[in-house]
Every structure is written in C-alpha cells, then in structure tokens.
Design an enzyme around this catalytic site. Structure first.
Site, PDB file in Angstrom:
ATOM      1  N   TYR A 267      35.782  36.407  40.994  1.00  0.00           N
ATOM      2  CA  TYR A 267      36.094  35.242  40.154  1.00  0.00           C
ATOM      3  C   TYR A 267      37.183  34.424  40.849  1.00  0.00           C
ATOM      4  CZ  TYR A 267      33.570  38.188  36.929  1.00  0.00           C
ATOM      5  OH  TYR A 267      32.612  38.996  36.358  1.00  0.00           O
ATOM      6  N   LEU A 270      42.946  32.425  40.582  1.00  0.00           N
ATOM      7  CA  LEU A 270      43.878  33.445  41.100  1.00  0.00           C
ATOM      8  C   LEU A 270      44.306  34.455  40.039  1.00  0.00           C
ATOM      9  CD1 LEU A 270      45.225  33.973  43.947  1.00  0.00           C
ATOM     10  CD2 LEU A 270      47.348  33.388  42.751  1.00  0.00           C
ATOM     11  N   HIS A 271      44.170  35.718  40.385  1.00  0.00           N
ATOM     12  CA  HIS A 271      44.608  36.807  39.508  1.00  0.00           C
ATOM     13  C   HIS A 271      45.059  37.972  40.371  1.00  0.00           C
ATOM     14  CE1 HIS A 271      40.274  37.361  40.243  1.00  0.00           C
ATOM     15  NE2 HIS A 271      40.566  38.655  40.275  1.00  0.00           N
ATOM     16  N   VAL A 272      45.931  38.787  39.783  1.00  0.00           N
ATOM     17  CA  VAL A 272      46.506  39.926  40.513  1.00  0.00           C
ATOM     18  C   VAL A 272      46.153  41.201  39.754  1.00  0.00           C
ATOM     19  CG1 VAL A 272      48.672  40.996  41.282  1.00  0.00           C
ATOM     20  CG2 VAL A 272      48.402  38.498  41.396  1.00  0.00           C
ATOM     21  N   HIS A 273      45.744  42.227  40.503  1.00  0.00           N
ATOM     22  CA  HIS A 273      45.372  43.511  39.898  1.00  0.00           C
ATOM     23  C   HIS A 273      46.595  44.439  39.879  1.00  0.00           C
ATOM     24  CE1 HIS A 273      40.933  42.771  40.534  1.00  0.00           C
ATOM     25  NE2 HIS A 273      41.480  41.858  41.325  1.00  0.00           N
TER      26      HIS A 273
HETATM   27  P1  M7G Z   1      37.813  40.226  40.988  1.00  0.00           P
HETATM   28  O1  M7G Z   1      38.599  40.670  42.152  1.00  0.00           O
HETATM   29  O2  M7G Z   1      37.568  38.754  40.859  1.00  0.00           O
HETATM   30  O3  M7G Z   1      36.392  40.880  40.938  1.00  0.00           O
HETATM   31  O4  M7G Z   1      38.568  40.778  39.704  1.00  0.00           O
HETATM   32  P2  M7G Z   1      35.815  42.346  40.807  1.00  0.00           P
HETATM   33  O5  M7G Z   1      35.215  42.391  39.401  1.00  0.00           O
HETATM   34  O6  M7G Z   1      34.713  42.384  41.833  1.00  0.00           O
HETATM   35  O7  M7G Z   1      36.911  43.316  41.033  1.00  0.00           O
HETATM   36  C1  M7G Z   1      38.288  40.349  38.424  1.00  0.00           C
HETATM   37  C2  M7G Z   1      38.786  41.405  37.460  1.00  0.00           C
HETATM   38  O8  M7G Z   1      38.648  40.916  36.146  1.00  0.00           O
HETATM   39  C3  M7G Z   1      37.977  42.695  37.550  1.00  0.00           C
HETATM   40  O9  M7G Z   1      38.853  43.793  37.689  1.00  0.00           O
HETATM   41  C4  M7G Z   1      37.187  42.720  36.241  1.00  0.00           C
HETATM   42  O10 M7G Z   1      36.966  44.024  35.740  1.00  0.00           O
HETATM   43  C5  M7G Z   1      38.053  41.906  35.318  1.00  0.00           C
HETATM   44  N1  M7G Z   1      37.296  41.202  34.290  1.00  0.00           N
HETATM   45  C6  M7G Z   1      36.123  40.565  34.429  1.00  0.00           C
HETATM   46  N2  M7G Z   1      35.761  39.998  33.256  1.00  0.00           N
HETATM   47  C7  M7G Z   1      34.549  39.214  33.047  1.00  0.00           C
HETATM   48  C8  M7G Z   1      36.734  40.271  32.340  1.00  0.00           C
HETATM   49  C9  M7G Z   1      36.908  39.920  30.974  1.00  0.00           C
HETATM   50  O11 M7G Z   1      36.104  39.252  30.319  1.00  0.00           O
HETATM   51  N3  M7G Z   1      38.066  40.367  30.390  1.00  0.00           N
HETATM   52  C10 M7G Z   1      38.978  41.146  31.079  1.00  0.00           C
HETATM   53  N4  M7G Z   1      40.056  41.545  30.432  1.00  0.00           N
HETATM   54  N5  M7G Z   1      38.820  41.471  32.367  1.00  0.00           N
HETATM   55  C11 M7G Z   1      37.706  41.045  33.003  1.00  0.00           C
END
Ligand code: M7G
Length: 331
Positions: A267, A270-273
């Site tokens: 996605y 920008l977001h941080v894990h």
């Molecule tokens: P990413 O690195 O863009 O992709 O991380 P990835 O899914 O391949 O790791 C996006 C993060 O957002 C992931 O850890 C997803 O599990 C989390 N995520 C995705 N969606 C659609 C949602 C959501 O609707 N709500 C929440 N809380 N997390 C989500």
C-alpha cells in the site's frame, strides 16, 4: 468502503479482548461502532461462501488462504488458528473434553475439545477482492529485483501509479471512518503526525506477536523512495512517540521492538511497522524490511539517499512489476 454489504475487510477476532497480560494505557470504547463495514457479531457472512481455490496453506503456521465467491463477488478468506494463551490454561484444563487417541508406556496422545470461546479461528475477509489481492495471497516463487533510482522513475513509478492497491482503508482510518476505537495513539499534526493502531494481522490477545502500524497524516509520501531529509522530523516523531505509546499501552520497551518500513510495500501511503522482536512477522526479512533507525541515519548522512540508492526487493513470479523489469531488460 461505503457499501457495507458489498465491501468489507472484516476481521472476526475479538479485537478488544486483550489478555490481562497485555497492559492497557487508556480505556477503549469497547465495541465501538460507526466503523465502515462493521458486521453484527451474530451475522455469519461466510455461510454462503463458495470456495474456488486454496491459494496457500501452511500446517506449520496453521493458516489457509482461500479464494472464492461471496454473493457473486470475488473474495479472499484467511483462516488462522491463534496462539494458546497462558492465561487461558486453567480453563482449558478444567473445561475441555478429552478423547484418548493412543496410550503406549508413559506416552499418551489426546484430542482435546476446548470450550468454543477458547477455540476461535481468526478470520479475515477481503471482499470484493481484486485479481491483485488473489495474487498477493497465492504461494509463489519470488525473484530478487535490483532497482536503481533511474529504474524507479522509469519502471516502478509508472507501474505503481496505474496498478497499486487502493488505500481507501488508510483514509478511513485517518478520517476515523473505520477502526477508530482501535487507535492506540494519534499525533494529529498534518506534517509530522500519524495514527498508531493494531495491524489487522494481530488479534491483540498476546504481546508475543504484537504488530502495530503507524500511518502518516501526510498523504503524498508513497514509500521509502519518496523520503528525503525534509521528512526526518516526521520519521523521528513516529519513532519516538510510537515507542512511547507501545511502552505505555503494552508495557513493551523499545529494546523489544522491530520498527521498519517495507520496500516494496503493498500500500503506497507511508506507514511504519512495529512488531515484537523475535516474532517472525511476514515480510520482516532483510530483503524487504528497512529499519526505521537506519532510514533516519541514511537520510541524515545523505538527504537524497533513497532517491539514488539501488534498492533490492523480492517480487512474486506473476507480479506485473516483475514483467516490467523483464521487458526493460533489467532481469
Ligand atoms: P505493506 O508493507 O504495505 O504490505 O503493509 P504487506 O501487507 O504486504 O505487508 C501494510 C500493512 O497494513 C500490513 O501489515 C497489513 O496487514 C496492514 N493492513 C492492511 N489492511 C487492508 C489493513 C486494514 O484494513 N486495517 C489494518 N489495521 N491494517 C491493515
């Protein structure tokens, strides 16, 4: 996600049922509503689900990813057995039925039938699912791609501008249209602010597999590649305040956290894990995860570090971006 009946990213696990071991720092609005696409608890939207294919499954991870149809729409359903929690052991031992399977000398195996509420399956539904969702969850070979700054401009950027997943779910979070009651911390500042909340992969029942994401209020930063030294205050703010909020809420110090960005992300907002160190979260390997602390230092030493550096990442065999790299003779 406006139409509740046709669009849902539903997670059936009791998201507010934190184990007593998981410390809360602020009271939650339990069972808060007003969330986009929130199903009533008794409604079984999966009763009419028709399985088309199993995309992947793992006996070790105890999960299965299924593609099928839900009311004539493509859907992906993820079923996952959850960890056994220490605080439920007494109830498991006293309240279950035990069926002997075999006895041999000092060895016995049983089938234990736990009370239903201790035997839940975390269920995630993506509906309607796009072809890209189906591919994302399909087990596949990956290839490591080498992307120069020029490749990003000429191959990756045009591709992601046309092909990436919708980030509507992200905007719903930022605008409090979904998951509002799950927010752990928010800094509302438009420049350096962010929302910290549990990732939907985490059922929040134990900190062993803690997984939160910090989503920036700024909407025009797609990924690591867009970062430059002007974003250092934003990144430092997420790093500091994210760690503090997790310490306060879950009693987990920064030394127990893995804080990173994905490249490529799924996605592009920008977001941080934030995950617990020692928990092997999907995508935490060196080929995809970039520690936030390193990212900040790299930008401090070179303002355009991520614009120019060659970055490496894995792409799955049927990823359209992989074909673009092949067509450009970069693979
Ligand atoms: P990413 O690195 O863009 O992709 O991380 P990835 O899914 O391949 O790791 C996006 C993060 O957002 C992931 O850890 C997803 O599990 C989390 N995520 C995705 N969606 C659609 C949602 C959501 O609707 N709500 C929440 N809380 N997390 C989500």
């Amino acid at each position: 996600m406006a139409e509740t009946t046709t669009k849902c990213v539903t997670d059936s696990s009791g998201t507010d049922e934190l184990s007593p071991k998981v410390k809360r720092a602020k009271p939650d609005n339990e069972n808060g509503r007003g969330e986009v696409g929130h199903e009533s608890e008794s409604e079984n939207i999966l009763s009419g689900f028709k399985t088309s294919t199993v995309l992947s499954d793992s006996a070790r991870e105890k999960n299965i990813f299924i593609h099928g149809k839900l009311a004539d729409q493509d859907a992906v359903v993820i079923l996952e057995k959850t960890p056994i929690r220490e605080d439920t052991l007494a109830e498991i031992f006293s309240g279950s039925r035990l069926k002997l399977e075999m006895r041999n000398d000092i060895y016995c195996t049983y089938q234990l039938q736990a009370p239903p509420h201790l035997n839940e399956i975390k269920t995630t539904v993506v509906c309607p699912a796009t072809e890209k969702h189906v591919k994302k969850y399909q087990r596949q070979e990956s290839s490591l791609v080498e992307e120069t700054g020029t490749d990003y401009q000429s191959i990756t950027l045009p591709y992601i501008q046309k092909q990436s997943f919708s980030v509507q779910w992200v905007y719903n979070i930022l605008e409090k249209k979904a998951e509002a009651e799950r927010i752990v911390y928010e800094d509302p500042d438009p420049e350096v602010g962010f929302v910290l909340l549990p990732d939907f992969k985490w059922d929040q029942k134990q900190v062993d597999d803690l997984y939160l994401i910090a989503i920036t209020h700024q909407r025009d930063i797609r990924s690591l590649r867009d970062l430059s030294s002007e974003h250092i205050p934003l990144l430092q703010n997420i790093f500091q305040k994210g760690k503090e909020a997790i310490l306060q809420r879950y009693n987990l110090p920064a030394s127990k956290l893995r804080i990173y960005l994905h490249y490529q992300p799924s996605y592009y907002h920008l977001h941080v894990h934030f995950t617990k160190l020692g928990y092997e979260a999907p995508g935490c390997g060196v080929e995809r995860a970039h520690l936030l602390a390193d990212v900040i230092q790299n930008l401090q030493s070179d303002p355009d570090y991520y614009k120019n550096r060659t970055l490496y990442f894995p792409l799955r065999a049927d990823d359209g971006l992989l074909s673009k790299f092949r067509e450009a003779g970069r693979l």
